[in-house]
Design a protein around this motif. Structure first.
Motif, PDB file in Angstrom:
ATOM      1  N   TRP A  39       0.840  -1.199   0.000  1.00  0.00           N
ATOM      2  CA  TRP A  39       0.000   0.000   0.000  1.00  0.00           C
ATOM      3  C   TRP A  39       0.872   1.245   0.000  1.00  0.00           C
ATOM      4  O   TRP A  39       1.952   1.253   0.598  1.00  0.00           O
ATOM      5  CB  TRP A  39      -0.909   0.000   1.228  1.00  0.00           C
ATOM      6  CG  TRP A  39      -1.990  -1.017   1.122  1.00  0.00           C
ATOM      7  CD1 TRP A  39      -1.975  -2.282   1.625  1.00  0.00           C
ATOM      8  CD2 TRP A  39      -3.230  -0.875   0.437  1.00  0.00           C
ATOM      9  NE1 TRP A  39      -3.135  -2.940   1.304  1.00  0.00           N
ATOM     10  CE2 TRP A  39      -3.925  -2.100   0.571  1.00  0.00           C
ATOM     11  CE3 TRP A  39      -3.813   0.154  -0.271  1.00  0.00           C
ATOM     12  CZ2 TRP A  39      -5.172  -2.300   0.019  1.00  0.00           C
ATOM     13  CZ3 TRP A  39      -5.073  -0.046  -0.826  1.00  0.00           C
ATOM     14  CH2 TRP A  39      -5.726  -1.263  -0.671  1.00  0.00           C
ATOM     15  N   PRO A  40       0.421   2.311  -0.642  1.00  0.00           N
ATOM     16  CA  PRO A  40       1.193   3.552  -0.632  1.00  0.00           C
ATOM     17  C   PRO A  40       1.286   4.121   0.780  1.00  0.00           C
ATOM     18  O   PRO A  40       0.369   3.957   1.585  1.00  0.00           O
ATOM     19  CB  PRO A  40       0.413   4.501  -1.539  1.00  0.00           C
ATOM     20  CG  PRO A  40      -0.819   3.800  -1.949  1.00  0.00           C
ATOM     21  CD  PRO A  40      -0.794   2.410  -1.424  1.00  0.00           C
ATOM     22  N   ALA A  41       2.384   4.795   1.062  1.00  0.00           N
ATOM     23  CA  ALA A  41       2.568   5.407   2.379  1.00  0.00           C
ATOM     24  C   ALA A  41       1.612   6.591   2.522  1.00  0.00           C
ATOM     25  O   ALA A  41       1.245   7.228   1.541  1.00  0.00           O
ATOM     26  CB  ALA A  41       4.006   5.867   2.543  1.00  0.00           C
ATOM     27  N   ARG A  42       1.223   6.834   3.742  1.00  0.00           N
ATOM     28  CA  ARG A  42       0.332   7.967   4.023  1.00  0.00           C
ATOM     29  C   ARG A  42       1.051   8.942   4.935  1.00  0.00           C
ATOM     30  O   ARG A  42       1.768   8.540   5.852  1.00  0.00           O
ATOM     31  CB  ARG A  42      -0.946   7.489   4.699  1.00  0.00           C
ATOM     32  CG  ARG A  42      -1.837   6.727   3.770  1.00  0.00           C
ATOM     33  CD  ARG A  42      -3.069   6.238   4.451  1.00  0.00           C
ATOM     34  NE  ARG A  42      -3.581   7.167   5.449  1.00  0.00           N
ATOM     35  CZ  ARG A  42      -4.825   7.200   5.834  1.00  0.00           C
ATOM     36  NH1 ARG A  42      -5.691   6.372   5.317  1.00  0.00           N
ATOM     37  NH2 ARG A  42      -5.222   8.044   6.748  1.00  0.00           N
ATOM     38  N   ASP A  43       0.836  10.196   4.707  1.00  0.00           N
ATOM     39  CA  ASP A  43       1.401  11.250   5.536  1.00  0.00           C
ATOM     40  C   ASP A  43       0.362  11.618   6.578  1.00  0.00           C
ATOM     41  O   ASP A  43      -0.650  12.233   6.266  1.00  0.00           O
ATOM     42  CB  ASP A  43       1.751  12.450   4.660  1.00  0.00           C
ATOM     43  CG  ASP A  43       2.453  13.546   5.428  1.00  0.00           C
ATOM     44  OD1 ASP A  43       2.612  13.416   6.659  1.00  0.00           O
ATOM     45  OD2 ASP A  43       2.844  14.540   4.796  1.00  0.00           O
ATOM     46  N   GLU A  44       0.582  11.228   7.817  1.00  0.00           N
ATOM     47  CA  GLU A  44      -0.413  11.404   8.879  1.00  0.00           C
ATOM     48  C   GLU A  44      -0.178  12.643   9.743  1.00  0.00           C
ATOM     49  O   GLU A  44      -0.934  12.892  10.667  1.00  0.00           O
ATOM     50  CB  GLU A  44      -0.423  10.173   9.791  1.00  0.00           C
ATOM     51  CG  GLU A  44      -0.794   8.894   9.088  1.00  0.00           C
ATOM     52  CD  GLU A  44      -2.271   8.804   8.747  1.00  0.00           C
ATOM     53  OE1 GLU A  44      -3.078   9.508   9.379  1.00  0.00           O
ATOM     54  OE2 GLU A  44      -2.611   8.027   7.850  1.00  0.00           O
ATOM     55  N   LYS A  45       0.889  13.400   9.455  1.00  0.00           N
ATOM     56  CA  LYS A  45       1.159  14.530  10.342  1.00  0.00           C
ATOM     57  C   LYS A  45       0.141  15.654  10.129  1.00  0.00           C
ATOM     58  O   LYS A  45      -0.413  15.811   9.054  1.00  0.00           O
ATOM     59  CB  LYS A  45       2.582  15.039  10.145  1.00  0.00           C
ATOM     60  CG  LYS A  45       2.880  15.655   8.816  1.00  0.00           C
ATOM     61  CD  LYS A  45       4.338  16.085   8.753  1.00  0.00           C
ATOM     62  CE  LYS A  45       4.742  16.476   7.371  1.00  0.00           C
ATOM     63  NZ  LYS A  45       5.006  15.390   6.480  1.00  0.00           N
TER      64      LYS A  45
END
Length: 128
Positions: A39-45
């Motif tokens: 799965w593609p990485a997600r930016d959670e910041k």
């Protein structure tokens, strides 16, 4: 689908129900294949400055369109941003101190939020 379902069904000579069934099965099959890949990485910041810009946009929309739904978003986001001030300092993220971008974005957003709501959501007495 490339076109409206009615014309696709007519071109293929099937009913709308059959087309919907084939489409649903196809989506399930595609999802199953996709689930096997990384799965593609997600930016959670969550950055304070960016939230300030969003606050400014919703505040301007609340004034322009006179919508209470936008004002509710403005109040919730302003309250959230005020929790990002710890010991008198704005935090960019929970672990990183605020940068000039964050201070300016939050200040701009809070100023426009006050214009949009005309209430005391910007009261510094709420800041811990």
């Amino acid at each position: 689908m490339p076109r409206d379902p009615e014309s696709v069904a007519a071109d293929l000579g099937v009913s709308l129900a059959q087309l919907g069934d084939v489409s649903a099965r196809g989506k399930c099959k595609l999802y199953g294949v996709r689930a096997q890949r990384v799965w593609p990485a997600r930016d959670e910041k969550i950055l304070a400055g960016w939230n300030g810009w969003m606050l400014a946009a919703f505040a301007e929309a609340a004034v322009a369109f006179d919508r209470d739904g936008y004002r509710d978003v403005v109040r919730r986001n302003a309250d959230f941003l005020l929790t990002r001030i710890v010991d008198g300092r704005l935090m960019r993220t929970p672990k990183i101190g605020g940068l000039l971008e964050d201070y300016s974005g939050v200040a701009w957003g809070l100023a426009l939020a006050y214009e949009a709501t005309h209430d005391g959501v910007m009261s510094m007495s709420r800041v811990s």
